[in-house]
Enzyme design. Sequence first.
Site, PDB file in Angstrom:
ATOM      1  N   CYS A 114     -12.268 -10.653 -14.875  1.00  0.00           N
ATOM      2  CA  CYS A 114     -13.695 -10.987 -14.971  1.00  0.00           C
ATOM      3  C   CYS A 114     -14.110 -11.427 -16.369  1.00  0.00           C
ATOM      4  O   CYS A 114     -15.137 -12.080 -16.543  1.00  0.00           O
ATOM      5  CB  CYS A 114     -14.550  -9.802 -14.535  1.00  0.00           C
ATOM      6  SG  CYS A 114     -14.287  -9.351 -12.819  1.00  0.00           S
ATOM      7  N   HIS A 250     -21.884 -11.502 -17.185  1.00  0.00           N
ATOM      8  CA  HIS A 250     -21.019 -11.430 -16.010  1.00  0.00           C
ATOM      9  C   HIS A 250     -21.782 -10.659 -14.934  1.00  0.00           C
ATOM     10  O   HIS A 250     -22.437  -9.666 -15.227  1.00  0.00           O
ATOM     11  CB  HIS A 250     -19.717 -10.712 -16.368  1.00  0.00           C
ATOM     12  CG  HIS A 250     -18.893 -10.369 -15.171  1.00  0.00           C
ATOM     13  ND1 HIS A 250     -18.587 -11.292 -14.195  1.00  0.00           N
ATOM     14  CD2 HIS A 250     -18.322  -9.193 -14.779  1.00  0.00           C
ATOM     15  CE1 HIS A 250     -17.854 -10.700 -13.267  1.00  0.00           C
ATOM     16  NE2 HIS A 250     -17.682  -9.437 -13.591  1.00  0.00           N
ATOM     17  N   ASN A 280     -20.055 -10.672  -7.209  1.00  0.00           N
ATOM     18  CA  ASN A 280     -19.211 -10.779  -8.400  1.00  0.00           C
ATOM     19  C   ASN A 280     -18.125 -11.825  -8.134  1.00  0.00           C
ATOM     20  O   ASN A 280     -17.217 -11.597  -7.348  1.00  0.00           O
ATOM     21  CB  ASN A 280     -18.598  -9.398  -8.684  1.00  0.00           C
ATOM     22  CG  ASN A 280     -17.686  -9.380  -9.889  1.00  0.00           C
ATOM     23  OD1 ASN A 280     -17.335 -10.421 -10.439  1.00  0.00           O
ATOM     24  ND2 ASN A 280     -17.283  -8.189 -10.298  1.00  0.00           N
TER      25      ASN A 280
END
Length: 323
Positions: A114, A250, A280
């Site tokens: 990520c 993020h 996500n």
Amino acid sequence: MSFRAVVAGCGAYLPERILTNNDLAKLVDTSDEWIRDRTGIRERHIAAEDQRTSDLAVEAARAAMKDAGVTAADIDLIVVATATPDLTFPATAAIVQSKLGVKQGAAFDLQAVCSGFVYALSTVEKFLACGQHKRALLIGAETFSRILDWTDRSTCVLFGDGAGAFVVEAVEEKVADERGVIASYLRCDGDLVDLLYVDGGVSSTGTAGHVRMQGNKVFREAVTRISEAMETVARQAGVAPTDIDWFVPHQANERIIQGVVRKLDLRPDQVISTISGQGNTSAASIPLAYCQGVADGRIKKGDLVMLEAMGGGITWGAALLRA
Ligand code: UT7
């Protein structure tokens, strides 16, 4: 001569198929209310069976190139941040290069899960600043739906597929008008591998594996580490976190984002949040959110934008740029 790495254009791509929280409640023991309350997610996009990560990446890249007004002949570096490559090798970036018809320069993947886009932006900035490359395509692209355990409610509700891209140009310092990447800060604590990992791989199981996460432990680490990274980057740049115009985080959990906003005294209306409609998307989440901010007129040329991410590794980091 010194150069600044300026974002000349951005592009986004989300697969057509949408999976809602209510759809997920038919698969596992969960509810729309639990997912919304604990994460802020309402729905996410899922790649079609015949769509690979490179297909998503190419769509986002084409949109970014159009936005920047450049063609395949202008690109001399392609970096794809992904944890879900098409193949074990070659790099998805090589496949993207071919699909885009780019005939020159270098192409490689960068794996920081990520945090991949922040890691890749920091890397590309160095390639451009030293004059080695002129114009980069920086892409975050993921098909996390392929590595989810669809019987594990603690992970399968969190992730979605998508891709976002930047065209980043080396612009001479004296004409850059202070635009471009100003500072970045990257970290990893490999002792925390067990908090978030995929339980398969080439040299271990010979399979792709599935995402495993001790979500509440990751959650506990997140706000502190992310805030520290943002404070470090701001300090390096000689500004205060409150000086930024836009915060492009993020998109892992709305509660983490709001925790960082509170800790650093930012305003909730400075946040570009896409989590509700995308979930996500790992390395794709930052460019997807950035593009949203540009598309709806919030992020304008000259604005000071803070990016941050945290993910498997545990990796984390932040970057500050002038749009
Ligand atoms: O992008 C990479 C970085 N990743 C992150 O930053 C993710 C960080 N973690 C999180 O976002 C949160 O920890 C989660 C959203 C994953 C979980 O939220 P939480 O508030 O930390 O919940 P929890 O894991 O402590 O679980 C609370 C309860 C548990 O039940 P019991 O033991 O209290 O009975 C879980 O079994 O919620 C249960 N649970 C669910 N219930 C309904 C876990 N997942 C679900 C679900 N639906 N999908």
